[in-house]
Design a protein around this motif. Structure first.
Motif, PDB file in Angstrom:
ATOM      1  N   MET A   9       0.829  -1.207   0.000  1.00  0.00           N
ATOM      2  CA  MET A   9       0.000   0.000   0.000  1.00  0.00           C
ATOM      3  C   MET A   9       0.861   1.253   0.000  1.00  0.00           C
ATOM      4  N   LEU A  10       1.874   1.284   0.843  1.00  0.00           N
ATOM      5  CA  LEU A  10       2.715   2.473   0.950  1.00  0.00           C
ATOM      6  C   LEU A  10       3.714   2.580  -0.194  1.00  0.00           C
ATOM      7  N   THR A  11       3.972   1.474  -0.871  1.00  0.00           N
ATOM      8  CA  THR A  11       4.931   1.476  -1.971  1.00  0.00           C
ATOM      9  C   THR A  11       4.294   1.893  -3.285  1.00  0.00           C
ATOM     10  N   GLY A  12       3.081   1.393  -3.562  1.00  0.00           N
ATOM     11  CA  GLY A  12       2.442   1.708  -4.837  1.00  0.00           C
ATOM     12  C   GLY A  12       3.037   0.884  -5.954  1.00  0.00           C
ATOM     13  N   LEU A  13       3.836   1.505  -6.783  1.00  0.00           N
ATOM     14  CA  LEU A  13       4.472   0.823  -7.903  1.00  0.00           C
ATOM     15  C   LEU A  13       5.664   0.004  -7.413  1.00  0.00           C
TER      16      LEU A  13
ATOM     17  N   ARG B 127       9.305  -1.915  -7.425  1.00  0.00           N
ATOM     18  CA  ARG B 127      10.615  -1.384  -7.833  1.00  0.00           C
ATOM     19  C   ARG B 127      11.072  -1.914  -9.181  1.00  0.00           C
ATOM     20  N   ASP B 128      10.470  -2.993  -9.654  1.00  0.00           N
ATOM     21  CA  ASP B 128      10.816  -3.479 -10.991  1.00  0.00           C
ATOM     22  C   ASP B 128       9.900  -2.884 -12.058  1.00  0.00           C
ATOM     23  N   GLY B 129       9.077  -1.898 -11.657  1.00  0.00           N
ATOM     24  CA  GLY B 129       8.161  -1.257 -12.596  1.00  0.00           C
ATOM     25  C   GLY B 129       6.812  -1.926 -12.689  1.00  0.00           C
ATOM     26  N   GLY B 130       6.633  -3.066 -11.990  1.00  0.00           N
ATOM     27  CA  GLY B 130       5.381  -3.794 -12.047  1.00  0.00           C
ATOM     28  C   GLY B 130       4.369  -3.297 -11.039  1.00  0.00           C
ATOM     29  N   LEU B 131       3.232  -3.985 -10.988  1.00  0.00           N
ATOM     30  CA  LEU B 131       2.160  -3.663 -10.064  1.00  0.00           C
ATOM     31  C   LEU B 131       1.968  -4.828  -9.104  1.00  0.00           C
ATOM     32  N   TYR B 132       1.667  -4.503  -7.857  1.00  0.00           N
ATOM     33  CA  TYR B 132       1.488  -5.553  -6.863  1.00  0.00           C
ATOM     34  C   TYR B 132       0.100  -6.171  -6.951  1.00  0.00           C
TER      35      TYR B 132
ATOM     36  N   MET C 245     -10.617   5.897  -2.258  1.00  0.00           N
ATOM     37  CA  MET C 245      -9.726   6.928  -1.727  1.00  0.00           C
ATOM     38  C   MET C 245     -10.028   7.263  -0.271  1.00  0.00           C
ATOM     39  N   GLN C 246     -11.304   7.333   0.087  1.00  0.00           N
ATOM     40  CA  GLN C 246     -11.627   7.620   1.475  1.00  0.00           C
ATOM     41  C   GLN C 246     -11.113   6.520   2.403  1.00  0.00           C
ATOM     42  N   LEU C 247     -11.177   5.269   1.942  1.00  0.00           N
ATOM     43  CA  LEU C 247     -10.690   4.175   2.785  1.00  0.00           C
ATOM     44  C   LEU C 247      -9.176   4.177   2.878  1.00  0.00           C
ATOM     45  N   ILE C 248      -8.484   4.337   1.765  1.00  0.00           N
ATOM     46  CA  ILE C 248      -7.028   4.257   1.873  1.00  0.00           C
ATOM     47  C   ILE C 248      -6.462   5.486   2.574  1.00  0.00           C
ATOM     48  N   GLY C 249      -7.174   6.605   2.540  1.00  0.00           N
ATOM     49  CA  GLY C 249      -6.740   7.742   3.347  1.00  0.00           C
ATOM     50  C   GLY C 249      -6.692   7.375   4.813  1.00  0.00           C
ATOM     51  N   GLN C 250      -7.720   6.658   5.280  1.00  0.00           N
ATOM     52  CA  GLN C 250      -7.752   6.227   6.672  1.00  0.00           C
ATOM     53  C   GLN C 250      -6.717   5.134   6.949  1.00  0.00           C
ATOM     54  N   LEU C 251      -6.532   4.217   6.011  1.00  0.00           N
ATOM     55  CA  LEU C 251      -5.536   3.160   6.194  1.00  0.00           C
ATOM     56  C   LEU C 251      -4.126   3.742   6.233  1.00  0.00           C
ATOM     57  N   PHE C 252      -3.839   4.691   5.334  1.00  0.00           N
ATOM     58  CA  PHE C 252      -2.542   5.357   5.346  1.00  0.00           C
ATOM     59  C   PHE C 252      -2.309   6.015   6.703  1.00  0.00           C
ATOM     60  N   GLN C 253      -3.295   6.783   7.159  1.00  0.00           N
ATOM     61  CA  GLN C 253      -3.133   7.527   8.406  1.00  0.00           C
ATOM     62  C   GLN C 253      -2.887   6.591   9.573  1.00  0.00           C
TER      63      GLN C 253
ATOM     64  N   LEU D 295       8.220   8.611  -1.469  1.00  0.00           N
ATOM     65  CA  LEU D 295       7.140   8.695  -2.438  1.00  0.00           C
ATOM     66  C   LEU D 295       6.144   7.548  -2.260  1.00  0.00           C
ATOM     67  N   ALA D 296       4.867   7.880  -2.312  1.00  0.00           N
ATOM     68  CA  ALA D 296       3.788   6.896  -2.280  1.00  0.00           C
ATOM     69  C   ALA D 296       2.771   7.277  -3.343  1.00  0.00           C
ATOM     70  N   GLY D 297       2.024   6.297  -3.807  1.00  0.00           N
ATOM     71  CA  GLY D 297       1.079   6.551  -4.887  1.00  0.00           C
ATOM     72  C   GLY D 297      -0.336   6.165  -4.509  1.00  0.00           C
TER      73      GLY D 297
END
Length: 462
Positions: free
Chosen positions: A19-23, A25-30, A116-124, A217-219
């Motif tokens: 979640m905190l990484t986003g993309l 490091r090899d350019g792929g998606l999790y 977005m509303q959910l991940i805002g809370q998860l990030f926090q 950086l996070a996405g």
């Protein structure tokens, strides 16, 4: 739950790390290493539950080990308390066996609010444990940016920079939702170029590992797995309302970046009886052309009245390609390299697998306008242009199972197009009545990686 990259060369991560990484490091998606299963009894037990409780039961297997049950319940409760409809994602009948899933009752009037509303809370919640500060950078064709700013504005430990295409490639309501918030931690950046250019610069920043580490950086684009996960929920709640698991359901999804319909693909993989997932595109129809021809080759983006779909590089398509190619990261990486050189041809096996899961169609500008007008005349319902694209395509893919068309944005976000088609100008909800009176804060930026990185360095909180 472990998360792996679609290109096979990045570290295996936990949910929080992904979640905190986003993309990757090899350019792929999790993606999840394995998709958890729900039994027919567990799906049936969702009937009649509040949306929040259904969300908890569906999301929990993906995040167990990162959050406690109480933390997740609290995040979900806070995420949806600002929605304007008690059902959160209500169904409205358009015609016999055809239903509209209204996903626009959130704070920015678009389906992106569910995630977005959910991940805002998860990030926090995650950041509060460590005291870490992160820099969120997102690219938007309209709705993601406003939803991200609404979700993260004023939160501690987060700076938010949103890239959107300069000019008239987003609607005025979409632009003002990004440029009128006064909180100092949010920055709206109008970039020279289209959405694909914004998305390309975003990926460039993630692939510059030194910069990525320097600014933490996070996405929050749909490259972030947490975005897709949150959207899985309303596939279950709507299907159960129509008789699942005893009854199969079809879904038609207006999509440009493939994230929303990929959430439906995950729901199907979890055991939801989805008879068909139908991709609906406007004139920028690369996804439809791919299923028809087996060739995935971007053409120039042609601006439309459904601007959130004016996309040729659909990031989340990589996730479904990963499964279509038997989760062979090397094969996916080779395809993405070919895409950078102009496009690729799918193997017959991969194409067959995609066609087993997905149907597709397109709507021209004239067909979109005609659908907005016809739906209003026959139901009294005003729909946005993106929803109209999906309604038109859904009508071409009806079957024995009921069809659910995803209504992805409130018509008031696109008042010019809706009024031109119907003669009715949709009003913003009362809580947003002052949107056009608020001062705007926006920075014009060039389509240049170094300039963007300098701006972010200088404007993030130290």
């Amino acid at each position: 739950m472990e998360y792996i990259s679609t290109r096979g060369r990045a570290p295996v991560l936990t949910f929080e790390q992904a979640m905190l990484t986003g993309l990757a490091r090899d350019g792929g998606l999790y993606v999840p290493a394995e998709v958890p299963q729900m039994s027919a009894d567990e799906i049936a037990a969702l009937e009649g539950l509040p949306y929040e409780e259904a969300a908890f039961r569906i999301v929990w297997p993906f995040v167990e080990g990162t959050f406690t049950e109480d933390e997740l319940r609290d995040c979900i409760e806070r995420a949806y308390q600002g929605f304007g409809h008690v059902a959160r994602a209500p169904l409205v009948q358009l015609a016999p066996s055809h239903f509209l899933l209204e996903l626009f009752h959130g704070p920015t009037l678009a389906f992106k609010d569910f995630a977005m509303q959910l991940i805002g809370q998860l990030f926090q919640t995650a950041l509060a444990r460590t005291g870490q500060r992160i820099t969120i950078v997102g690219a938007t064709s309209g709705d993601t940016g406003s939803a991200a700013i609404e979700a993260f504005k004023g939160l501690e430990n987060v700076d938010v920079f949103i890239l959107f295409p300069d000019g008239d490639r987003v609607s005025e309501v979409q632009r003002r939702q990004m440029t009128t918030p006064a909180e100092e931690n949010v920055h709206a950046l109008a970039m020279d170029g289209d959405f694909d250019a914004c998305q390309a610069r975003l990926k460039d920043m993630f692939n510059d590992h030194a910069f990525r580490d320097e600014v933490a950086l996070a996405g929050v684009n749909s490259i972030n797995w947490a975005r897709v996960l949150a959207q899985v929920v309303y596939y279950f709640t709507s299907a159960v309302a129509l008789g699942a698991p005893e009854r199969a359901v079809r879904f038609c999804v207006p999509t440009g970046n493939f994230g929303d319909i990929f959430a439906g693909y995950i729901a199907r993989g979890m055991g939801l009886p989805v008879e068909r997932l139908v991709i609906a595109t406007n004139q920028n129809d690369i996804l439809h052309r791919t299923l028809v021809t087996g060739e995935h080759r971007p053409e120039g983006v042609e601006p439309s009245i459904s601007p959130s779909m004016d996309i040729q590089i659909s990031s989340n398509f990589e996730r479904v390609l990963f499964d279509a190619y038997d989760r062979e990261g090397n094969a996916v990486e080779a395809l993405m390299e070919e895409l950078g050189d102009g496009g690729f041809a799918l193997s017959q096996g991969a194409l067959d697998r995609l066609r087993e899961n997905f149907g597709s169609g397109r709507a021209s500008e004239a067909e979109t306008r005609a659908t907005i007008r016809r739906v209003f005349e026959t139901t009294g319902q005003l729909i946005c242009p993106h929803t109209a694209v999906a309604v038109k395509v859904a009508e071409e893919h009806m079957g024995r199972a009921p069809m659910v068309t995803l209504g992805t944005a409130h018509p008031a976000k696109f008042p010019v197009a809706v009024e031109a088609a119907t003669g009715q100008r949709p009003a913003l909800p009362p809580r947003m009545a002052d949107l056009f009176d608020l001062p705007e804060r926006v920075t014009a930026v060039p389509n240049d990686l170094a300039s963007l990185q300098h701006l972010i360095r200088e404007n993030r909180s130290k």
